[in-house]
Design a protein around this motif. Structure first.
Motif, short mmCIF file in Angstrom:
data_model
loop_
_atom_site.label_atom_id
_atom_site.label_comp_id
_atom_site.label_asym_id
_atom_site.label_seq_id
_atom_site.Cartn_x
_atom_site.Cartn_y
_atom_site.Cartn_z
N MET A 20 -22.29 47.25 -28.98
CA MET A 20 -21.75 46.76 -30.24
C MET A 20 -20.34 46.18 -30.08
O MET A 20 -19.88 45.43 -30.93
CB MET A 20 -21.71 47.91 -31.27
N SER A 23 -20.01 42.40 -30.33
CA SER A 23 -20.21 41.94 -31.70
C SER A 23 -18.92 42.09 -32.51
O SER A 23 -18.57 41.23 -33.32
CB SER A 23 -21.34 42.72 -32.36
N ILE A 24 -18.22 43.20 -32.29
CA ILE A 24 -16.95 43.41 -32.97
C ILE A 24 -15.95 42.34 -32.54
O ILE A 24 -15.17 41.82 -33.34
CB ILE A 24 -16.42 44.83 -32.67
N ILE A 27 -16.67 39.20 -34.41
CA ILE A 27 -16.16 39.28 -35.77
C ILE A 27 -14.66 38.99 -35.79
O ILE A 27 -14.15 38.30 -36.67
CB ILE A 27 -16.45 40.68 -36.37
N PHE A 213 -21.23 34.45 -33.41
CA PHE A 213 -21.36 35.82 -33.89
C PHE A 213 -22.82 36.17 -34.17
O PHE A 213 -23.31 37.24 -33.79
CB PHE A 213 -20.52 36.01 -35.15
N ALA A 214 -23.53 35.25 -34.85
CA ALA A 214 -24.93 35.50 -35.19
C ALA A 214 -25.78 35.64 -33.93
O ALA A 214 -26.60 36.57 -33.80
CB ALA A 214 -25.46 34.38 -36.07
N MET A 216 -24.76 36.33 -30.86
CA MET A 216 -24.37 37.51 -30.10
C MET A 216 -24.90 38.78 -30.75
O MET A 216 -25.35 39.71 -30.06
CB MET A 216 -22.84 37.57 -30.00
N THR A 217 -24.87 38.81 -32.08
CA THR A 217 -25.38 39.98 -32.79
C THR A 217 -26.87 40.17 -32.52
O THR A 217 -27.34 41.27 -32.24
CB THR A 217 -25.14 39.85 -34.30
N VAL A 218 -27.62 39.06 -32.60
CA VAL A 218 -29.07 39.14 -32.35
C VAL A 218 -29.33 39.57 -30.91
O VAL A 218 -30.18 40.44 -30.65
CB VAL A 218 -29.75 37.77 -32.64
N PHE A 220 -27.37 41.21 -28.71
CA PHE A 220 -27.00 42.57 -28.38
C PHE A 220 -27.78 43.59 -29.21
O PHE A 220 -28.03 44.71 -28.75
CB PHE A 220 -25.50 42.79 -28.56
N PHE A 221 -28.20 43.19 -30.41
CA PHE A 221 -29.05 44.11 -31.18
C PHE A 221 -30.39 44.28 -30.47
O PHE A 221 -30.93 45.39 -30.40
CB PHE A 221 -29.26 43.57 -32.59
N TRP A 224 -29.75 46.42 -27.47
CA TRP A 224 -29.53 47.79 -27.90
C TRP A 224 -30.83 48.45 -28.34
O TRP A 224 -31.07 49.62 -28.03
CB TRP A 224 -28.52 47.80 -29.05
#
Length: 346
Positions: A20, A23-24, A27, A213-214, A216-218, A220-221, A224
């Motif tokens: 995470m 992702s931070i 942001i 961000f979007a 990277m979030t997808v 790493f989610f 994870w």
């Protein structure tokens, strides 16, 4: 076994935190871009305000000049002394304001070129007009300053003191005002262009940050979730192994590489009379005459399987024979971390 279970739980939580973190970071990048965009608007707006003020001041100067000349014309036909004084006072008023406006024009353009003008309080901060680094805008401002200086040099000697009484508005005046207004409009247009260009770049950075961000979030989610699923699967396997060990007919003991007992199954409790809490954190040497610690553990440190029929003792000192097998349990670095002691009571 407890340490093993705890290690697996910590691994899952740490992995989630590590995944995470990027992702931070994304942001943070997006927030920086957004506030940088807002700051850009706040910093450029005062320059636009000063240029617009110059345009307004030019129009105001032109108006006072026309009113002043019209008053002079009207005064020639007035016979009533009282009415004449009133019109004369209005003429003086317009002369004074024309001189004041010309002074304001020179002040504004000088401050704009040097970056010393202030535009009051905005969002609780005193904003300073910064000198532009744009060469084209500076050229237009310098041309505007030259036009204002030319206008002032032409007008002031003709309206100061008693010279206003013979002032005649001619085509030269119109031409000077038209030139100054033309340069003021050109500077205003350039400021709008600069703001548009910079805000366009800021918007692109902001949108790219959002896309980054979007994505990277997808990414790493997904990573994870895969790790979490694998972690849960490993925990399920560990739990299944624990249940099988608990229900085994053989005595099962888990100890660390130093021979300190970490886990015993229910069969051990039944055979030896020790409770789990009593035997936990004790050495394997309490179970026999020292054969396991003396002969078995050194072999286990070398990752050798050890098996022997030995004499063991329970909590009350009663002896019993068992076929004891010890196997090494290695960690991810292939080092011996634990050992499994399995005893078949004879």
């Amino acid at each position: 076994m407890r340490k093993l279970f705890s290690n697996w739980m910590n691994l899952g939580s740490h992995a989630g935190a590590m995944l995470m973190a990027p992702s931070i970071l994304a942001i943070g990048i997006m927030a920086f871009s957004y506030f940088s965009w807002n700051r850009q608007m706040i910093e450029e707006a005062p320059m636009l305000d000063v240029v617009m003020e110059i345009k307004v001041e030019l129009e105001r100067t032109h108006m006072h000049l026309h009113e002043f000349e019209r008053g002079l014309i009207i005064m020639r036909d007035i016979k009533d002394p009282v009415a004449l004084d009133e019109v004369h006072d209005q003429v003086i008023f317009n002369v004074d304001h024309t001189i004041e406006s010309l002074g304001n024009l020179n002040t504004h353009i000088g401050q704009l070129l040097s970056g010393t003008s202030s535009m009051g309080d905005v969002t609780l901060s005193h904003l300073q007009v910064k000198k532009s680094s744009d060469a084209e805008l500076n050229w237009r401002l310098e041309a505007l300053q030259a036009a204002i200086i030319t206008l002032s040099d032409y007008m002031l000697p003709r309206i100061k003191g008693d010279n206003y009484q013979t002032f005649i508005y001619d085509s030269e005046n119109d031409m000077m005002f038209d030139v100054a207004l033309e340069f003021a409009q050109a500077a205003d247009d350039r400021v709008h262009e600069i703001i548009g260009e910079r805000l366009t770049m800021q918007r692109r950075v902001f949108l790219l940050s959002m896309v980054f961000f979007a994505l990277m979030t997808v990414f790493f989610f997904t990573k994870w979730k895969k790790l979490k699923d694998r972690h849960n699967s490993s925990l399920a396997n560990l739990y299944l192994t624990l249940q099988a060990t608990e229900q085994s007919d053989d005595v099962v003991i888990i100890a660390d590489s130093n021979g300190v007992i970490d886990y015993v199954n229910q069969r051990f409790v039944e055979i030896t009379g020790y409770s789990s809490d009593e035997i936990m954190s004790q050495k394997l040497s309490v179970l026999d005459d020292g054969t396991i610690m003396g002969d078995g553990l050194p072999d286990i440190q070398l990752k050798k399987k050890w098996q022997r029929e030995i004499s063991c003792k329970d909590k009350h000192g009663k002896n019993y024979r068992s076929l004891t097998t010890i196997s090494a349990i290695v960690d991810r670095s292939d080092n011996v971390a634990f050992c499994e002691v399995r005893q078949k009571v004879l």
